[in-house]
Design an enzyme around this catalytic site. Structure first.
Site, PDB file in Angstrom:
ATOM      1  N   HIS A  20       0.834  -1.211   0.000  1.00 33.02           N
ATOM      2  CA  HIS A  20       0.000   0.000   0.000  1.00 33.02           C
ATOM      3  C   HIS A  20       0.868   1.260   0.000  1.00 33.02           C
ATOM      4  O   HIS A  20       0.693   2.142  -0.849  1.00 33.02           O
ATOM      5  CB  HIS A  20      -0.899  -0.027   1.243  1.00 33.02           C
ATOM      6  CG  HIS A  20      -1.824   1.145   1.354  1.00 33.02           C
ATOM      7  ND1 HIS A  20      -3.183   1.048   1.149  1.00 33.02           N
ATOM      8  CD2 HIS A  20      -1.602   2.453   1.658  1.00 33.02           C
ATOM      9  CE1 HIS A  20      -3.743   2.227   1.325  1.00 33.02           C
ATOM     10  NE2 HIS A  20      -2.796   3.105   1.634  1.00 33.02           N
ATOM     11  N   GLU A  21       1.809   1.329   0.944  1.00 33.64           N
ATOM     12  CA  GLU A  21       2.632   2.532   1.049  1.00 33.64           C
ATOM     13  C   GLU A  21       3.632   2.641  -0.097  1.00 33.64           C
ATOM     14  O   GLU A  21       3.904   3.742  -0.588  1.00 33.64           O
ATOM     15  CB  GLU A  21       3.358   2.553   2.399  1.00 33.64           C
ATOM     16  CG  GLU A  21       2.431   2.574   3.612  1.00 33.64           C
ATOM     17  CD  GLU A  21       1.464   3.750   3.612  1.00 33.64           C
ATOM     18  OE1 GLU A  21       1.813   4.806   3.048  1.00 33.64           O
ATOM     19  OE2 GLU A  21       0.367   3.606   4.169  1.00 33.64           O
ATOM     20  N   HIS A  24       1.906   4.250  -3.043  1.00 36.95           N
ATOM     21  CA  HIS A  24       1.875   5.716  -2.947  1.00 36.95           C
ATOM     22  C   HIS A  24       3.195   6.303  -3.426  1.00 36.95           C
ATOM     23  O   HIS A  24       3.220   7.247  -4.231  1.00 36.95           O
ATOM     24  CB  HIS A  24       1.646   6.140  -1.483  1.00 36.95           C
ATOM     25  CG  HIS A  24       0.262   5.934  -0.972  1.00 36.95           C
ATOM     26  ND1 HIS A  24      -0.875   6.279  -1.677  1.00 36.95           N
ATOM     27  CD2 HIS A  24      -0.187   5.442   0.221  1.00 36.95           C
ATOM     28  CE1 HIS A  24      -1.940   6.007  -0.952  1.00 36.95           C
ATOM     29  NE2 HIS A  24      -1.553   5.480   0.199  1.00 36.95           N
TER      30      HIS A  24
END
Length: 210
Positions: A20-21, A24
Site C-alpha cells: 500500500h505505502e 503511494h
C-alpha cells in the site's frame, strides 16, 4: 485469537501495508516527486513502512495504519491537477489487486475448502480468506473521504471550487471525526463503519471468489 489467526494477520499486514505505502511512493515518484524516494519509502522493505502501534492495533482489532508516505503536493500539482488524487488512490487500488490475486486460487478451486482452521498454523484456505478480507477492508476504509485517509484527497479533487473553502475549514477536524466514528459510536451501539463496509466487502468477496 489463536496462533493461526495471529500468524495470518501478521503476514497479511506486512504485505498489505508495505505494498500500500510503496504504491503511494511509486506513483508519486512517477509524477516527478522524489520526496518519497529521498525519505527511503520507494522500497518494498516492510521496515520502512510499518508503524508499530498501527500494526499492533490491526493485529488485535482489525483496524490499523502504516507510516504515511511524505509527498510534495506542489511538485505533483505542477505536473497534473489530478496527480495527488492518483497518488492517494494508488494505495487502496494496490490492496484491491492483492485481494484479487489471492482470490484466484479460491475461485478456481486450487485450494481445498477447509472452514475449520488449524489451531497452530492457518490452512491455505483460511490464510487466503483472511488475506482477502483484510486487504478489501483496507482498500474500502482508506477511501472514506475523511482526513487523514486517502479518500480525503480524492474528495478534494472532485469537489467544485466553490466548496473547497468549507472543505478546508473541516479538514483539521478529520482525525477527530474518524476517532469518533471508529471508536466512540460503536461503543454507543452505532457502528457506521461496519454498516458501510460489510456489504461492500461481501459483494467484492463474492465477485472475486465466486
Amino acid at each position: 485469537m489463536n496462533l493461526a489467526t495471529i500468524l495470518s494477520r501478521i503476514v497479511t499486514l506486512v504485505i498489505a501495508f508495505t505494498v500500500h505505502e510503496f504504491s503511494h511512493a511509486f506513483v508519486a515518484n512517477a509524477y516527478g516527486d522524489d520526496t518519497p524516494r529521498l525519505h527511503g519509502r520507494l522500497t518494498l522493505n516492510p521496515l520502512a513502512h510499518l508503524d508499530v502501534m498501527g500494526s499492533m492495533l490491526l493485529l488485535v482489532a482489525g483496524f490499523g495504519w502504516a507510516k504515511p508516505v511524505p509527498i510534495n503536493p506542489y511538485v505533483l500539482k505542477s505536473r497534473s491537477r489530478s496527480s495527488v488524487m492518483w497518488v492517494s488512490l494508488a494505495g487502496p487500488i494496490s490492496n484491491l489487486l492483492l485481494a484479487f490475486v489471492a482470490a484466484l486460487p479460491l475461485r478456481f478451486r486450487l485450494v481445498p475448502y477447509s472452514p475449520v482452521q488449524n489451531i497452530l498454523f492457518p490452512t491455505p484456505f483460511y490464510f487466503l480468506l483472511e488475506f482477502i478480507v483484510i486487504n478489501l477492508s483496507l482498500a474500502i476504509f482508506n477511501v472514506i473521504p475523511v482526513s487523514p485517509l486517502d479518500g480525503e484527497k480524492v474528495l478534494e479533487y472532485l469537489l467544485p471550487s466553490s466548496a473547497l473553502p468549507s472543505f478546508e475549514r473541516l479538514r483539521p477536524y478529520g482525525p477527530m471525526i474518524l476517532l469518533v466514528v471508529v471508536f466512540a459510536l460503536p461503543y454507543l451501539g452505532l457502528d457506521l463503519i461496519s454498516l458501510i463496509m460489510t456489504p461492500i466487502i461481501r459483494g467484492l468477496l463474492q465477485l472475486f471468489v465466486g
